[in-house]
Design a protein around this motif. Structure first.
Motif, PDB file in Angstrom:
ATOM      1  N   GLY A 121       0.928  -0.980   0.341  1.00 54.79           N
ATOM      2  CA  GLY A 121      -0.314   0.170  -0.282  1.00 54.79           C
ATOM      3  C   GLY A 121       0.798   1.284  -0.014  1.00 54.79           C
ATOM      4  N   THR A 122       2.251   1.417   0.012  1.00 50.17           N
ATOM      5  CA  THR A 122       2.902   1.984  -0.209  1.00 50.17           C
ATOM      6  C   THR A 122       2.639   3.419  -1.158  1.00 50.17           C
ATOM      7  OG1 THR A 122       4.816   1.081   1.773  1.00 50.17           O
ATOM      8  CG2 THR A 122       5.200   3.283  -0.020  1.00 50.17           C
ATOM      9  N   VAL A 123       3.003   2.912  -2.550  1.00 50.02           N
ATOM     10  CA  VAL A 123       2.696   3.814  -3.411  1.00 50.02           C
ATOM     11  C   VAL A 123       1.196   3.791  -3.673  1.00 50.02           C
ATOM     12  CG1 VAL A 123       2.360   2.851  -6.339  1.00 50.02           C
ATOM     13  CG2 VAL A 123       4.194   2.441  -5.126  1.00 50.02           C
ATOM     14  N   ASP A 124       0.725   3.625  -3.415  1.00 54.85           N
ATOM     15  CA  ASP A 124      -1.293   4.198  -3.347  1.00 54.85           C
ATOM     16  C   ASP A 124      -0.878   5.741  -2.074  1.00 54.85           C
ATOM     17  OD1 ASP A 124      -1.890   2.099  -5.017  1.00 54.85           O
ATOM     18  OD2 ASP A 124      -2.950   0.917  -3.459  1.00 54.85           O
ATOM     19  N   ALA A 125      -0.335   4.923  -1.188  1.00 53.68           N
ATOM     20  CA  ALA A 125      -0.530   6.260  -0.168  1.00 53.68           C
ATOM     21  C   ALA A 125       0.267   6.890  -0.595  1.00 53.68           C
ATOM     22  CB  ALA A 125       0.240   5.614   1.652  1.00 53.68           C
ATOM     23  N   VAL A 126       1.370   6.734  -1.135  1.00 51.97           N
ATOM     24  CA  VAL A 126       2.410   8.340  -1.189  1.00 51.97           C
ATOM     25  C   VAL A 126       1.704   9.450  -2.486  1.00 51.97           C
ATOM     26  CG1 VAL A 126       4.266   9.045  -2.256  1.00 51.97           C
ATOM     27  CG2 VAL A 126       4.369   7.393  -0.101  1.00 51.97           C
ATOM     28  N   VAL A 127       0.946   8.319  -3.704  1.00 52.14           N
ATOM     29  CA  VAL A 127       0.545   9.223  -4.652  1.00 52.14           C
ATOM     30  C   VAL A 127      -0.749   9.774  -4.309  1.00 52.14           C
ATOM     31  CG1 VAL A 127      -0.357   8.660  -7.099  1.00 52.14           C
ATOM     32  CG2 VAL A 127       1.147   6.817  -6.604  1.00 52.14           C
ATOM     33  N   ALA A 128      -1.484   9.152  -3.247  1.00 52.46           N
ATOM     34  CA  ALA A 128      -2.618  10.539  -2.437  1.00 52.46           C
ATOM     35  C   ALA A 128      -1.649  11.083  -1.714  1.00 52.46           C
ATOM     36  CB  ALA A 128      -3.611   9.057  -1.367  1.00 52.46           C
ATOM     37  N   ALA A 129      -1.239  10.943  -1.352  1.00 50.64           N
ATOM     38  CA  ALA A 129      -0.523  12.309  -0.406  1.00 50.64           C
ATOM     39  C   ALA A 129      -0.135  13.452  -1.052  1.00 50.64           C
ATOM     40  CB  ALA A 129       0.214  12.087   0.577  1.00 50.64           C
ATOM     41  N   THR A 130       0.598  12.894  -2.491  1.00 47.68           N
ATOM     42  CA  THR A 130       1.232  14.245  -3.272  1.00 47.68           C
ATOM     43  C   THR A 130       0.550  14.800  -3.975  1.00 47.68           C
ATOM     44  OG1 THR A 130       2.910  12.420  -4.411  1.00 47.68           O
ATOM     45  CG2 THR A 130       3.475  12.772  -2.299  1.00 47.68           C
ATOM     46  N   ASN A 131      -0.871  13.760  -4.902  1.00 49.71           N
ATOM     47  CA  ASN A 131      -1.084  14.245  -5.786  1.00 49.71           C
ATOM     48  C   ASN A 131      -0.266  13.752  -6.981  1.00 49.71           C
ATOM     49  OD1 ASN A 131      -3.711  16.029  -4.525  1.00 49.71           O
ATOM     50  ND2 ASN A 131      -2.349  17.352  -4.400  1.00 49.71           N
ATOM     51  N   GLY A 132      -0.344  12.546  -6.833  1.00 51.74           N
ATOM     52  CA  GLY A 132       0.651  12.001  -7.997  1.00 51.74           C
ATOM     53  C   GLY A 132       0.235  11.431  -8.785  1.00 51.74           C
ATOM     54  N   VAL A 133       1.058  10.538  -9.700  1.00 50.80           N
ATOM     55  CA  VAL A 133       0.197   9.443 -10.941  1.00 50.80           C
ATOM     56  C   VAL A 133       0.389   8.519 -10.615  1.00 50.80           C
ATOM     57  CG1 VAL A 133       0.184   9.586 -13.306  1.00 50.80           C
ATOM     58  CG2 VAL A 133       0.728  11.857 -12.332  1.00 50.80           C
ATOM     59  N   MET A 134      -0.273   7.213 -11.297  1.00 52.75           N
ATOM     60  CA  MET A 134      -0.091   6.397 -11.473  1.00 52.75           C
ATOM     61  C   MET A 134       0.071   5.639 -12.738  1.00 52.75           C
ATOM     62  SD  MET A 134       0.100   4.330  -9.058  1.00 52.75           S
ATOM     63  CE  MET A 134      -1.009   4.182  -7.106  1.00 52.75           C
ATOM     64  N   ARG A 135       1.378   5.171 -13.078  1.00 54.81           N
ATOM     65  CA  ARG A 135       1.489   4.489 -14.154  1.00 54.81           C
ATOM     66  C   ARG A 135       1.612   2.898 -13.729  1.00 54.81           C
ATOM     67  NH1 ARG A 135       3.814   6.120 -19.124  1.00 54.81           N
ATOM     68  NH2 ARG A 135       5.082   3.799 -20.154  1.00 54.81           N
ATOM     69  N   LYS A 136       0.858   2.846 -15.050  1.00 56.99           N
ATOM     70  CA  LYS A 136       0.635   1.251 -15.415  1.00 56.99           C
ATOM     71  C   LYS A 136       1.386   0.436 -16.297  1.00 56.99           C
ATOM     72  CE  LYS A 136      -4.248   1.228 -13.378  1.00 56.99           C
ATOM     73  NZ  LYS A 136      -5.435   1.029 -13.085  1.00 56.99           N
ATOM     74  N   VAL A 137       2.014  -0.191 -16.043  1.00 56.64           N
ATOM     75  CA  VAL A 137       2.772  -0.763 -16.884  1.00 56.64           C
ATOM     76  C   VAL A 137       2.411  -2.577 -16.707  1.00 56.64           C
ATOM     77  CG1 VAL A 137       4.760   0.647 -17.245  1.00 56.64           C
ATOM     78  CG2 VAL A 137       4.644  -1.025 -15.542  1.00 56.64           C
ATOM     79  N   THR A 138       3.196  -3.325 -18.018  1.00 55.97           N
ATOM     80  CA  THR A 138       2.962  -4.662 -18.400  1.00 55.97           C
ATOM     81  C   THR A 138       4.766  -5.091 -17.835  1.00 55.97           C
ATOM     82  OG1 THR A 138       1.427  -5.031 -19.467  1.00 55.97           O
ATOM     83  CG2 THR A 138       2.714  -6.715 -19.467  1.00 55.97           C
ATOM     84  N   VAL A 139       4.671  -5.861 -17.205  1.00 56.15           N
ATOM     85  CA  VAL A 139       6.192  -6.423 -16.730  1.00 56.15           C
ATOM     86  C   VAL A 139       6.475  -7.913 -16.809  1.00 56.15           C
ATOM     87  CG1 VAL A 139       6.777  -4.076 -15.524  1.00 56.15           C
ATOM     88  CG2 VAL A 139       6.109  -6.477 -14.529  1.00 56.15           C
ATOM     89  N   GLU A 140       7.227  -8.376 -16.303  1.00 56.45           N
ATOM     90  CA  GLU A 140       7.649 -10.379 -15.862  1.00 56.45           C
ATOM     91  C   GLU A 140       7.252 -10.329 -14.660  1.00 56.45           C
ATOM     92  OE1 GLU A 140      11.568 -13.160 -16.162  1.00 56.45           O
ATOM     93  OE2 GLU A 140      10.637 -12.365 -18.191  1.00 56.45           O
ATOM     94  N   GLY A 141       6.639 -11.168 -14.301  1.00 54.66           N
ATOM     95  CA  GLY A 141       6.488 -11.758 -12.886  1.00 54.66           C
ATOM     96  C   GLY A 141       7.433 -12.384 -12.588  1.00 54.66           C
ATOM     97  N   PRO A 142       7.569 -13.084 -11.568  1.00 58.19           N
ATOM     98  CA  PRO A 142       8.428 -13.643 -10.500  1.00 58.19           C
ATOM     99  C   PRO A 142       8.792 -15.198 -11.440  1.00 58.19           C
ATOM    100  CG  PRO A 142       6.855 -13.302  -8.942  1.00 58.19           C
ATOM    101  CD  PRO A 142       6.522 -13.042 -10.289  1.00 58.19           C
ATOM    102  N   LEU A 143       7.893 -15.859 -11.361  1.00 54.66           N
ATOM    103  CA  LEU A 143       7.713 -17.114 -12.614  1.00 54.66           C
ATOM    104  C   LEU A 143       7.917 -17.013 -13.662  1.00 54.66           C
ATOM    105  CD1 LEU A 143       6.640 -19.663 -10.700  1.00 54.66           C
ATOM    106  CD2 LEU A 143       8.807 -18.888 -10.419  1.00 54.66           C
ATOM    107  N   GLY A 144       8.461 -15.733 -15.133  1.00 55.83           N
ATOM    108  CA  GLY A 144       7.998 -15.276 -16.075  1.00 55.83           C
ATOM    109  C   GLY A 144       6.620 -14.981 -16.385  1.00 55.83           C
ATOM    110  N   GLY A 145       6.475 -15.465 -18.425  1.00 57.47           N
ATOM    111  CA  GLY A 145       4.768 -14.429 -18.040  1.00 57.47           C
ATOM    112  C   GLY A 145       4.070 -13.023 -17.173  1.00 57.47           C
ATOM    113  N   ALA A 146       3.596 -12.678 -17.808  1.00 53.59           N
ATOM    114  CA  ALA A 146       3.320 -10.687 -17.590  1.00 53.59           C
ATOM    115  C   ALA A 146       2.480 -10.824 -17.108  1.00 53.59           C
ATOM    116  CB  ALA A 146       2.375 -10.370 -19.110  1.00 53.59           C
ATOM    117  N   VAL A 147       2.476  -9.730 -16.467  1.00 53.80           N
ATOM    118  CA  VAL A 147       2.445  -9.545 -14.907  1.00 53.80           C
ATOM    119  C   VAL A 147       1.717  -7.411 -15.481  1.00 53.80           C
ATOM    120  CG1 VAL A 147       2.453 -11.047 -13.554  1.00 53.80           C
ATOM    121  CG2 VAL A 147       3.955  -8.912 -13.599  1.00 53.80           C
ATOM    122  N   LYS A 148       0.505  -7.308 -15.162  1.00 52.83           N
ATOM    123  CA  LYS A 148       0.352  -5.815 -14.515  1.00 52.83           C
ATOM    124  C   LYS A 148       0.585  -5.521 -13.899  1.00 52.83           C
ATOM    125  CE  LYS A 148      -3.460  -6.140 -17.888  1.00 52.83           C
ATOM    126  NZ  LYS A 148      -2.397  -5.932 -18.943  1.00 52.83           N
TER     127      LYS A 148
END
Length: 380
Positions: A48-75
């Motif tokens: 929850g750290t990212v959510d908290a800091v973004v909310a407190a600072t009026n930041g922007v959430m950036r969504k990307v697709t990356v490789e998961g722990p065992l491979g394969g794509a995760v959002k």
């Protein structure tokens, strides 16, 4: 005109940090109609750290697709905070919840996706990165992460390794010639609330390996590999100490961040409070109210309550903690700056009923706090 600052952690599974702040605000205004209130969403550097800091600072959430722990794509997502800053949770890309229980095997897992998040932040022009590294599914020494940033992990024949836990025993050399040049111009902070070294009985593998799916035999195999990896790190990076505090965090990602990125290892809550500008918001307040779901002796060491209480002591502002429940040893919080502890649960009821009534209990606790405070001001 009293001024109150509300900065509570979430009560896991029941009340969010923002909801706690709103309930406190309502109770405060009922007793002090002319009060000025400020609510700050906070977290301790874990989930929850990212959510908290973004909310407190009026930041922007950036969504990307990356490789998961065992491979394969995760959002995954991370926060862009302005001022060329970003906050990233490695669990978004390499976290244990991303792996099914029967598929957990730290020999196969990699932090490659975490490196992809960092690389994407660099692409966005970020030059100040705070990285929360709790909740990993990995025990790769951070090799996967660094490989995503351009490092090459080579075996004895010069072949490049993928950077999984199984590769710890095979790495013989680290080639840094391809590391992203922007790293040298970027400040890195690692939020870490454990002091485990990289090796030994208190190290990354022995302490955290079993919860990631490692059998006793696998733990010994990975520990031998980590010992080999540590030797290569010492050979590659002058002055590197695998036994320093925090090097074993997140399966050794703490060590890699320190060695490859020259990252500063900091307490999660301290980093979060700095990112959200807590000291500025606290200035001029008459009371700060914080809290968490369950207060015990650990709450006095590196958690939200203790971090906020310490800042309150420095600013000369009284601090009260409203908590879901508390152990006898939660009184250790009095020693770090908490002036009063108020539990929300006052009846002897089942855990299920307690959770079902969590909002009602919190509301009543907030009312008790401010009615007593109003009485105290009259007596004063």
């Amino acid at each position: 005109m009293p001024r109150f600052l509300f900065a509570s952690d979430s009560f896991k599974g029941t009340i969010s940090s923002a909801e706690a702040g709103e309930l406190l605000r309502e109770a405060a205004l009922a007793s002090f109609p002319d009060a000025k209130t400020k609510t700050l969403v906070v977290a301790d550097g874990g989930e929850g750290t990212v959510d908290a800091v973004v909310a407190a600072t009026n930041g922007v959430m950036r969504k990307v697709t990356v490789e998961g722990p065992l491979g394969g794509a995760v959002k995954a997502h991370y926060g862009l905070l302005g001022g060329s800053r970003a906050v990233i949770e490695m669990a978004e890309a390499s976290g244990l919840p991303l792996v099914a229980f029967d598929e957990r095997d730290p020999r196969l897992a990699s932090t490659y996706g975490t490196g992809q998040l960092i690389a994407d932040a660099l692409d966005q022009g970020v030059r100040d990165i705070s990285l929360a590294i709790g909740g990993s599914a990995t025990n790769d020494g951070g090799m996967g992460c660094m490989r995503a940033l351009g490092a090459r992990l080579l075996d004895g024949e010069g072949n490049e390794l993928a950077g999984t836990g199984a590769d710890l025993a095979l790495v013989r050399e680290i080639d840094l010639s391809g590391m992203d040049k922007r790293i040298a111009k970027t400040t890195f902070r690692v939020m870490c609330d454990v002091d485990n070294p990289l090796l030994g009985p208190r190290g990354a593998t022995h302490v955290f390996g079993p919860q990631k799916g490692a059998t006793p035999e696998t733990v010994e195999e990975l520990e031998r590999g980590m010992e080999n990896y540590a030797q290569v790190l010492c050979k590659t990076f002058a002055g590197f100490d695998p036994m320093a505090d925090g090097m074993g965090a997140a399966g050794g990602l703490g060590a890699a961040a320190r060695a490859f990125l020259d990252a500063e290892v900091v307490r999660g809550i301290e980093c979060v409070l700095d990112l959200v500008g807590f000291d500025r918001l606290l200035d001029g307040c008459d009371l700060c109210v914080t809290g968490e779901g369950h207060a015990d002796v650990q709450s006095a060491y590196g958690k939200v309550i203790s971090g906020i209480a310490g800042r309150c002591v420095a600013a000369g502002v009284p601090c009260v903690a409203v908590v879901g429940a508390m152990d006898e040893d939660a009184t250790a919080l009095f020693g770090v700056g908490v002036d009063a502890l108020i539990p929300t649960v006052i009846d002897i009821v089942s855990r299920e009923e307690t959770l079902a009534r969590s909002k009602e209990n919190y509301q009543l606790a907030a009312q008790r706090l401010f009615t007593l405070l109003r009485l105290g001001t009259k007596l004063g």
